[in-house]
Design a protein around this motif. Structure first.
Motif, PDB file in Angstrom:
ATOM      1  N   ARG A 154      92.587 -25.293   5.051  1.00 38.59           N
ATOM      2  CA  ARG A 154      92.854 -25.822   6.390  1.00 38.59           C
ATOM      3  C   ARG A 154      91.764 -25.471   7.391  1.00 38.59           C
ATOM      4  O   ARG A 154      91.920 -25.664   8.590  1.00 38.59           O
ATOM      5  CB  ARG A 154      94.213 -25.293   6.885  1.00 38.59           C
ATOM      6  CG  ARG A 154      95.385 -25.810   6.112  1.00 38.59           C
ATOM      7  CD  ARG A 154      95.586 -27.309   6.323  1.00 38.59           C
ATOM      8  NE  ARG A 154      95.924 -27.601   7.705  1.00 38.59           N
ATOM      9  CZ  ARG A 154      95.462 -28.643   8.394  1.00 38.59           C
ATOM     10  NH1 ARG A 154      94.628 -29.502   7.815  1.00 38.59           N
ATOM     11  NH2 ARG A 154      95.826 -28.837   9.652  1.00 38.59           N
TER      12      ARG A 154
ATOM     13  N   PRO B 157     104.860 -28.760   3.423  1.00 44.64           N
ATOM     14  CA  PRO B 157     103.594 -29.054   4.106  1.00 44.64           C
ATOM     15  C   PRO B 157     103.782 -29.640   5.504  1.00 44.64           C
ATOM     16  O   PRO B 157     102.971 -29.380   6.401  1.00 44.64           O
ATOM     17  CB  PRO B 157     102.896 -30.051   3.173  1.00 44.64           C
ATOM     18  CG  PRO B 157     103.976 -30.617   2.323  1.00 44.64           C
ATOM     19  CD  PRO B 157     105.004 -29.539   2.182  1.00 44.64           C
TER      20      PRO B 157
ATOM     21  N   ARG C  45     104.463 -26.796   7.700  1.00 45.03           N
ATOM     22  CA  ARG C  45     103.245 -26.022   7.957  1.00 45.03           C
ATOM     23  C   ARG C  45     102.453 -26.623   9.112  1.00 45.03           C
ATOM     24  O   ARG C  45     101.901 -25.897   9.944  1.00 45.03           O
ATOM     25  CB  ARG C  45     102.373 -25.935   6.708  1.00 45.03           C
ATOM     26  CG  ARG C  45     101.142 -25.077   6.975  1.00 45.03           C
ATOM     27  CD  ARG C  45     100.144 -24.961   5.861  1.00 45.03           C
ATOM     28  NE  ARG C  45      98.970 -24.273   6.389  1.00 45.03           N
ATOM     29  CZ  ARG C  45      98.800 -22.955   6.390  1.00 45.03           C
ATOM     30  NH1 ARG C  45      99.721 -22.172   5.853  1.00 45.03           N
ATOM     31  NH2 ARG C  45      97.723 -22.411   6.915  1.00 45.03           N
ATOM     32  N   LYS C  46     102.389 -27.944   9.182  1.00 45.18           N
ATOM     33  CA  LYS C  46     101.688 -28.597  10.283  1.00 45.18           C
ATOM     34  C   LYS C  46     102.240 -28.137  11.621  1.00 45.18           C
ATOM     35  O   LYS C  46     101.484 -27.816  12.546  1.00 45.18           O
ATOM     36  CB  LYS C  46     101.819 -30.119  10.157  1.00 45.18           C
ATOM     37  CG  LYS C  46     101.045 -30.730   9.018  1.00 45.18           C
ATOM     38  CD  LYS C  46     101.505 -32.144   8.718  1.00 45.18           C
ATOM     39  CE  LYS C  46     101.347 -33.091   9.881  1.00 45.18           C
ATOM     40  NZ  LYS C  46     101.750 -34.483   9.522  1.00 45.18           N
TER      41      LYS C  46
ATOM     42  N   GLU D 247     101.368 -24.504  12.367  1.00 46.32           N
ATOM     43  CA  GLU D 247      99.995 -24.375  12.856  1.00 46.32           C
ATOM     44  C   GLU D 247      99.917 -24.724  14.347  1.00 46.32           C
ATOM     45  O   GLU D 247      99.226 -24.046  15.113  1.00 46.32           O
ATOM     46  CB  GLU D 247      99.071 -25.285  12.047  1.00 46.32           C
ATOM     47  CG  GLU D 247      98.829 -24.810  10.630  1.00 46.32           C
ATOM     48  CD  GLU D 247      97.904 -25.705   9.833  1.00 46.32           C
ATOM     49  OE1 GLU D 247      97.515 -25.325   8.715  1.00 46.32           O
ATOM     50  OE2 GLU D 247      97.554 -26.808  10.330  1.00 46.32           O
TER      51      GLU D 247
ATOM     52  N   THR E  70      95.743 -34.540   6.839  1.00 49.14           N
ATOM     53  CA  THR E  70      96.340 -33.291   7.324  1.00 49.14           C
ATOM     54  C   THR E  70      97.462 -32.843   6.398  1.00 49.14           C
ATOM     55  O   THR E  70      97.536 -31.667   6.012  1.00 49.14           O
ATOM     56  CB  THR E  70      96.879 -33.474   8.752  1.00 49.14           C
ATOM     57  OG1 THR E  70      95.800 -33.779   9.632  1.00 49.14           O
ATOM     58  CG2 THR E  70      97.570 -32.206   9.233  1.00 49.14           C
ATOM     59  N   THR E  71      98.335 -33.769   6.031  1.00 51.14           N
ATOM     60  CA  THR E  71      99.470 -33.421   5.173  1.00 51.14           C
ATOM     61  C   THR E  71      99.007 -32.964   3.791  1.00 51.14           C
ATOM     62  O   THR E  71      99.534 -31.984   3.241  1.00 51.14           O
ATOM     63  CB  THR E  71     100.412 -34.629   5.028  1.00 51.14           C
ATOM     64  OG1 THR E  71     100.827 -35.056   6.340  1.00 51.14           O
ATOM     65  CG2 THR E  71     101.645 -34.262   4.219  1.00 51.14           C
TER      66      THR E  71
ATOM     67  N   CYS F  72      97.498 -29.527   3.978  1.00 51.43           N
ATOM     68  CA  CYS F  72      98.564 -28.541   4.173  1.00 51.43           C
ATOM     69  C   CYS F  72      99.273 -28.269   2.844  1.00 51.43           C
ATOM     70  O   CYS F  72      99.637 -27.127   2.542  1.00 51.43           O
ATOM     71  CB  CYS F  72      99.561 -29.025   5.214  1.00 51.43           C
ATOM     72  SG  CYS F  72      99.024 -28.809   6.928  1.00 51.43           S
TER      73      CYS F  72
END
Length: 322
Positions: free
Chosen positions: A74, A133, A136-137, A140, A215-216, A219
């Motif tokens: 990431r 995931p 997680r986004k 973050e 992004t996904t 992650c």
């Protein structure tokens, strides 16, 4: 022969005595309102070892290394507060202030612009689980904005907070955000991230969080070495009050503790302290050290540093046989 009493057992005994003085808040409303009984304030006792910076406990090297892979996958997202910057200052004149390091009489101070952002007055609730995931986004984003949130873990097969999330929102989809300040209840990670940056930031979502599928996928890659840790529920007993955990998303030591909290379905307030967070100074003032993870358990009256010790404490205190 008298039995040996450990700090944890002594604190647990004291906590049981205090329980008689607690009043459970069982009125209808959000989960945080129902789960937060009134308690007698007490000074917490250290139930673990003194913190050692950048030290991996025996037998934990592979665990921490696999959790650290996320920093590469990431590109450091979730490690630094918005507007992060560093500066060199005279160490002698800045004594007692948090710095990441000191060399040659100069201290490296970390700052950010999160102090200029609007802060929520009431707790933001986040229903999520560690191995997701999409979750997680959002975690973050929470770290970048340096937001404190109350986390209600919803691992697969969970019987505690997953049903509550369905009751509130109508479906078993995660992450699910409840903002008690605005009345917003939201699914969809991208929508949640946009909302948080508009409501509690400068409206500018970082590039690493707005690349859609990329992004996904990254992650997901970040979580891959942990092979589903924190994704499935384990039998546990619930605390009367949420625990308090200081940390941020990019720290591998924090990650392995959050996995345990997730699989045991233990609710906790996350005091987010990313790089550049002013809350790092608060923990330094409070305990004489800054190191994360740092856990407080108001139910037993203890606090702990060191991820391995925290995980052992959580398993010993809250895990139950299937």
């Amino acid at each position: 022969m008298l039995a040996k009493t450990t700090p944890v057992r002594a604190a647990q005994s004291a906590a049981r005595q205090r329980t008689a003085l607690r009043v459970s808040a069982m009125a209808s409303g959000s989960a945080s309102e129902r789960q937060a009984p009134l308690a007698v304030a007490a000074e917490l006792k250290n139930a673990g070892p003194e913190p050692k910076r950048f030290t991996v406990a025996d037998g934990q090297l592979l665990t921490i290394a696999s959790a650290a892979f996320a920093a590469l996958a990431r590109f450091g997202t979730g490690g630094f507060a918005a507007g992060y910057k560093t500066e060199f200052v005279d160490a002698a004149t800045e004594g007692g202030k948090y710095s990441v390091m000191t060399t040659g009489g100069r201290a490296v101070m970390e700052t950010s612009k999160v102090g200029t952002f609007k802060r929520p007055v009431k707790p933001i609730e986040l229903y999520e689980f560690q191995g997701c995931p999409f979750c997680r986004k959002v975690r973050e984003a929470v770290s970048i904005l340096d937001l404190d949130v109350t986390v209600y873990p919803t691992p697969r097969d969970g019987k505690v907070w997953r049903p509550k999330a369905v009751e509130l929102g109508g479906k078993a989809q995660f992450p699910f955000l409840v903002d008690n300040n605005t009345g917003k209840q939201m699914y969809e990670s991208d929508a949640i991230i946009s909302y948080l940056f508009n409501e509690y930031g400068d409206g500018q979502v970082p590039l690493a969080l707005r690349l859609g599928a990329a992004t996904t996928i990254t992650c997901g890659l970040a979580l891959a070495p942990r092979v589903g840790k924190g994704s499935r529920a384990k039998p546990s007993k619930q605390p009367a009050e949420p625990l308090v955990m200081w940390g941020y998303e990019l720290s591998p030591f924090v990650v392995v503790v959050k996995e345990t909290l997730s699989q045991l379905e233990l609710p906790y307030k996350q005091v987010t302290c990313s790089r550049g967070s002013p809350k790092r100074q608060q923990l330094l003032d409070k305990r004489g050290h800054f190191q994360v993870p740092y856990l407080e358990d108001p139910n037993t009256g203890v606090y702990l540093f060191e991820s391995a010790s925290i995980n052992k404490y959580l398993e010993d205190t809250y895990a139950v046989s299937a």
